[in-house]
Design a protein around this motif. Structure first.
Motif, PDB file in Angstrom:
ATOM      1  N   ALA A  71       0.762  -1.257   0.038  1.00  0.00           N
ATOM      2  CA  ALA A  71       0.034  -0.193  -0.110  1.00  0.00           C
ATOM      3  C   ALA A  71       0.812   1.288  -0.012  1.00  0.00           C
ATOM      4  CB  ALA A  71      -0.948  -0.100   1.160  1.00  0.00           C
ATOM      5  N   PHE A  72       1.968   1.386   0.858  1.00  0.00           N
ATOM      6  CA  PHE A  72       2.792   2.616   0.983  1.00  0.00           C
ATOM      7  C   PHE A  72       3.357   2.520  -0.345  1.00  0.00           C
ATOM      8  CE2 PHE A  72       6.809   4.164   1.473  1.00  0.00           C
ATOM      9  CZ  PHE A  72       6.607   5.642   1.838  1.00  0.00           C
ATOM     10  N   HIS A  73       3.908   1.553  -0.869  1.00  0.00           N
ATOM     11  CA  HIS A  73       4.983   1.705  -2.082  1.00  0.00           C
ATOM     12  C   HIS A  73       4.139   2.177  -3.291  1.00  0.00           C
ATOM     13  CE1 HIS A  73       8.484   0.726  -4.482  1.00  0.00           C
ATOM     14  NE2 HIS A  73       7.676   0.223  -5.446  1.00  0.00           N
ATOM     15  N   GLY A  74       2.786   1.609  -3.395  1.00  0.00           N
ATOM     16  CA  GLY A  74       2.085   1.962  -4.525  1.00  0.00           C
ATOM     17  C   GLY A  74       1.645   3.274  -4.381  1.00  0.00           C
ATOM     18  N   LEU A  75       0.859   3.608  -3.509  1.00  0.00           N
ATOM     19  CA  LEU A  75       0.277   5.113  -3.094  1.00  0.00           C
ATOM     20  C   LEU A  75       1.420   6.235  -3.194  1.00  0.00           C
ATOM     21  CD1 LEU A  75      -2.335   4.216  -0.566  1.00  0.00           C
ATOM     22  CD2 LEU A  75      -2.794   4.710  -3.112  1.00  0.00           C
ATOM     23  N   VAL A 100      -3.772   9.316   1.110  1.00  0.00           N
ATOM     24  CA  VAL A 100      -3.412   8.824   2.793  1.00  0.00           C
ATOM     25  C   VAL A 100      -4.906   8.150   3.340  1.00  0.00           C
ATOM     26  CG1 VAL A 100      -3.188   9.611   5.107  1.00  0.00           C
ATOM     27  CG2 VAL A 100      -1.685  10.655   3.337  1.00  0.00           C
ATOM     28  N   ILE A 101      -5.892   8.786   3.081  1.00  0.00           N
ATOM     29  CA  ILE A 101      -7.204   8.006   3.577  1.00  0.00           C
ATOM     30  C   ILE A 101      -7.409   6.756   2.695  1.00  0.00           C
ATOM     31  CG2 ILE A 101      -9.567   8.315   3.558  1.00  0.00           C
ATOM     32  CD1 ILE A 101      -8.975  11.406   3.926  1.00  0.00           C
ATOM     33  N   ALA A 102      -7.075   6.750   1.580  1.00  0.00           N
ATOM     34  CA  ALA A 102      -7.229   5.501   0.867  1.00  0.00           C
ATOM     35  C   ALA A 102      -6.470   4.590   1.276  1.00  0.00           C
ATOM     36  CB  ALA A 102      -6.940   5.756  -0.619  1.00  0.00           C
ATOM     37  N   GLY A 103      -5.102   4.721   1.500  1.00  0.00           N
ATOM     38  CA  GLY A 103      -4.156   4.012   2.189  1.00  0.00           C
ATOM     39  C   GLY A 103      -4.567   3.663   3.602  1.00  0.00           C
ATOM     40  N   VAL A 104      -4.796   4.014   4.297  1.00  0.00           N
ATOM     41  CA  VAL A 104      -5.446   3.961   5.682  1.00  0.00           C
ATOM     42  C   VAL A 104      -6.455   2.894   5.602  1.00  0.00           C
ATOM     43  CG1 VAL A 104      -6.353   4.896   7.965  1.00  0.00           C
ATOM     44  CG2 VAL A 104      -4.147   5.673   6.982  1.00  0.00           C
ATOM     45  N   ALA A 105      -7.354   3.319   4.965  1.00  0.00           N
ATOM     46  CA  ALA A 105      -8.814   2.228   4.832  1.00  0.00           C
ATOM     47  C   ALA A 105      -8.317   1.045   4.292  1.00  0.00           C
ATOM     48  CB  ALA A 105      -9.684   3.071   3.572  1.00  0.00           C
ATOM     49  N   LEU A 106      -7.274   0.927   3.239  1.00  0.00           N
ATOM     50  CA  LEU A 106      -6.904  -0.416   2.568  1.00  0.00           C
ATOM     51  C   LEU A 106      -6.077  -1.131   3.752  1.00  0.00           C
ATOM     52  CD1 LEU A 106      -6.428  -2.239   0.222  1.00  0.00           C
ATOM     53  CD2 LEU A 106      -4.107  -0.878  -0.101  1.00  0.00           C
TER      54      LEU A 106
END
Length: 121
Positions: A71-75, A100-106
């Motif tokens: 998630a971190f690497h992609g976003l 950031v919100i999308a990453g946290v939700a994922l």
């Protein structure tokens, strides 16, 4: 000849984390493919088998770290690609917070699923 341009500051935290997550993803992705395509063939992967693998604490932690790193690497890569294309000002801030919100939700949803698969939720 075009000049090199990157939003990453060589040696900076973002630059370092992008490289660390890339290396981690290559290793864990190789493990993941080996486990799910050679040890257990695709036709043999079942819900019960996934639950059994997720009950192993080492496997569980590896998969959760795989989720976080991916998630971190992609976003982070998407964000920096957009900035490299000229995104700035208010749209840059909006895109940053949406990612950031999308990453946290994922990560929250993926961790919840992992916990459920391991029987810990």
């Amino acid at each position: 000849m075009s000049e090199r341009y990157s939003t990453f500051t060589p040696g900076g935290t973002g630059w370092l984390l992008q490289r660390i997550t890339a290396a981690f993803l290559v290793v864990v992705l190789a493990f993941h493919f080996f486990q799910l395509h050679f040890v257990n063939h695709a036709a043999d992967v079942t819900f019960a088998g996934t639950q059994a693998r997720m009950e192993n604490v080492g496997y569980f932690l590896t998969m959760v770290l795989f989720l976080i790193a991916g998630a971190f690497h992609g976003l982070n890569g998407v964000y920096n690609a957009l900035v490299n294309q000229g995104l700035k000002g208010t749209p840059k801030k909006i895109v940053f917070w949406v990612l950031v919100i999308a990453g946290v939700a994922l990560i929250v949803q993926g961790t919840y699923v992992a916990l459920a698969m391991a029987g810990w939720s």
